[in-house]
Scaffold this active site. Structure first.
Site, PDB file in Angstrom:
ATOM      1  N   GLU A 181      -1.810   3.294  -3.969  1.00 24.77           N
ATOM      2  CA  GLU A 181      -1.738   1.862  -4.281  1.00 24.77           C
ATOM      3  C   GLU A 181      -2.191   1.605  -5.718  1.00 24.77           C
ATOM      4  O   GLU A 181      -2.614   0.499  -6.054  1.00 24.77           O
ATOM      5  CB  GLU A 181      -2.599   1.040  -3.298  1.00 24.77           C
ATOM      6  CG  GLU A 181      -2.236   1.163  -1.840  1.00 24.77           C
ATOM      7  CD  GLU A 181      -0.949   0.413  -1.446  1.00 24.77           C
ATOM      8  OE1 GLU A 181      -0.302  -0.164  -2.335  1.00 24.77           O
ATOM      9  OE2 GLU A 181      -0.609   0.438  -0.241  1.00 24.77           O
TER      10      GLU A 181
ATOM     11  N   HIS B 261      -9.162  -1.875  -0.969  1.00 29.53           N
ATOM     12  CA  HIS B 261      -8.150  -2.084   0.068  1.00 29.53           C
ATOM     13  C   HIS B 261      -8.582  -1.288   1.289  1.00 29.53           C
ATOM     14  O   HIS B 261      -8.919  -0.103   1.180  1.00 29.53           O
ATOM     15  CB  HIS B 261      -6.775  -1.613  -0.429  1.00 29.53           C
ATOM     16  CG  HIS B 261      -5.793  -1.451   0.687  1.00 29.53           C
ATOM     17  ND1 HIS B 261      -5.390  -2.518   1.459  1.00 29.53           N
ATOM     18  CD2 HIS B 261      -5.169  -0.365   1.189  1.00 29.53           C
ATOM     19  CE1 HIS B 261      -4.551  -2.072   2.384  1.00 29.53           C
ATOM     20  NE2 HIS B 261      -4.412  -0.765   2.248  1.00 29.53           N
TER      21      HIS B 261
ATOM     22  N   HIS C 164      -8.517  -1.185   6.055  1.00 30.29           N
ATOM     23  CA  HIS C 164      -7.751  -1.499   7.258  1.00 30.29           C
ATOM     24  C   HIS C 164      -8.669  -1.977   8.397  1.00 30.29           C
ATOM     25  O   HIS C 164      -8.839  -1.265   9.400  1.00 30.29           O
ATOM     26  CB  HIS C 164      -6.987  -0.239   7.731  1.00 30.29           C
ATOM     27  CG  HIS C 164      -6.000   0.316   6.750  1.00 30.29           C
ATOM     28  ND1 HIS C 164      -5.437   1.580   6.872  1.00 30.29           N
ATOM     29  CD2 HIS C 164      -5.436  -0.211   5.635  1.00 30.29           C
ATOM     30  CE1 HIS C 164      -4.594   1.787   5.878  1.00 30.29           C
ATOM     31  NE2 HIS C 164      -4.576   0.732   5.109  1.00 30.29           N
TER      32      HIS C 164
ATOM     33  N   HIS D  10      -1.030  -4.782   7.874  1.00 36.52           N
ATOM     34  CA  HIS D  10      -1.402  -3.596   7.104  1.00 36.52           C
ATOM     35  C   HIS D  10      -2.897  -3.556   6.778  1.00 36.52           C
ATOM     36  O   HIS D  10      -3.571  -2.597   7.137  1.00 36.52           O
ATOM     37  CB  HIS D  10      -0.553  -3.517   5.817  1.00 36.52           C
ATOM     38  CG  HIS D  10      -0.908  -2.367   4.924  1.00 36.52           C
ATOM     39  ND1 HIS D  10      -0.147  -1.985   3.858  1.00 36.52           N
ATOM     40  CD2 HIS D  10      -1.953  -1.518   4.934  1.00 36.52           C
ATOM     41  CE1 HIS D  10      -0.701  -0.952   3.248  1.00 36.52           C
ATOM     42  NE2 HIS D  10      -1.812  -0.655   3.897  1.00 36.52           N
TER      43      HIS D  10
HETATM   44  O1  2HA Z   1      -4.158   4.770   0.635  1.00 40.66           O
HETATM   45  O2  2HA Z   1      -4.074   2.472   2.747  1.00 40.66           O
HETATM   46  O3  2HA Z   1      -1.925   1.332   1.706  1.00 40.66           O
HETATM   47  C1  2HA Z   1      -3.689   4.583   1.880  1.00 40.66           C
HETATM   48  C2  2HA Z   1      -3.337   3.172   2.108  1.00 40.66           C
HETATM   49  C3  2HA Z   1      -2.095   2.673   1.514  1.00 40.66           C
HETATM   50 ZN    ZN Z   2      -3.327   0.582   3.378  1.00 36.67          ZN
END
Ligand code: 2HA
Ligand code: ZN
Length: 270
Positions: free
Chosen positions: A120, A143, A145, A215
């Protein structure tokens, strides 16, 4: 005895230690399966003359777009395909420092190992370019999850503008106080795409934290701890909502009046 560019550089070592600490939290939270998530931190202020003239350990690698405000900047980046839980323990084997070159469209990797940055990178560097361009003091992009917040983006009702923001703010006052700009929503887009990067930039005009539908979450802040704290606070609010729902009732939430009172007391922007 192997040498590291962190040796005798306490400021840079501290930046990297903070990233490792947050990487460990992401794993413990269950937000970082396999190589999921990424972190980049603008470490330019911790870069000395010796690093500025240091030979790279990689070729020149194109970013894929020109980012004019990044000329001469340096970033510590999680490596692509690397695990957060490994970054927590061995940061320089699972991440690296990159130098943005004078063309503003390519970079090279500076010691210890040629660990290629996150998939990313385009969206992360675009965010940093945007932040520097508007004179922001923000240095970190995260970023990740988070299970609860991602689950909520699978329900169309929660994707309406500011619906989730108000719902999560109303679960516990801290959310309003510590995530005062709320949560932006970005419709599903291909991971690592420029489309996703550009949609993220647009939302950052209004929010510090954005949801990438189905995502994950992306947050920017003064430093990596702050970016993490905002996501953690939102996830906590989501947990309260889900816990109430699983007990069989719709949580009442604080009232608009109570939220207004907080806004005045904390001098909040929205
Ligand atoms: O790097 O989360 O969106 C792995 C991720 C890509
Ligand atoms: Zn991701």
């Amino acid at each position: 005895m192997t040498h590291s560019i962190l040796d005798n550089r306490p400021a840079l070592a501290r930046e990297v230690a903070d990233v490792s600490e947050v990487a460990g939290y992401l794993w413990q939270k269950g937000w970082a399966e396999r190589n999921g998530g990424n972190i980049t931190v603008n470490v330019t202020d911790s870069i000395d003359e010796e690093i500025r003239t240091m030979l790279p350990v990689s070729e020149k690698i194109p970013i894929g777009r020109e980012l004019p405000y990044l000329k001469g900047t340096y970033f510590f980046c999680k490596g692509t395909n690397k695990r957060m839980r490994d970054l927590a323990r061995w940061p320089m084997e699972n991440g690296s420092v990159i130098r943005i070159l004078d063309d503003c469209a390519s970079y090279e990797i500076i010691a210890d190992k040629p660990v290629k940055p996150t998939s990313e990178l385009a969206s992360h560097l675009s965010m940093h370019n945007y932040l520097i361009g508007k004179g922001s003091s923000y240095k970190a992009a995260l970023h990740t999850h988070p299970i609860d917040l991602i689950a909520m983006t699978h329900h169309p009702a929660f994707l309406e503008k500011d619906k989730l923001t108000y719902l999560l703010w109303s679960m516990i006052p801290e959310t309003r106080a510590f995530c005062p700009r709320g949560l932006g929503i970005i419709p599903y887009a291909m991971p690592s795409s420029f489309e996703l990067a550009d949609a993220t930039l647009k939302e950052l005009e209004e929010y510090d934290v954005v949801m990438w539908e189905k995502h994950g979450v992306t947050a920017v802040g003064e430093n990596i701890m702050e970016a993490f704290d905002m996501v953690d606070t939102l996830s906590k609010a989501a947990q309260i909502y889900l816990t109430a729902k699983s007990m069989g009732f719709e949580p009442e939430g604080t009232t608009i009046e109570q939220m207004e009172e907080l806004k005045l007391a904390f001098n909040l922007p929205k």
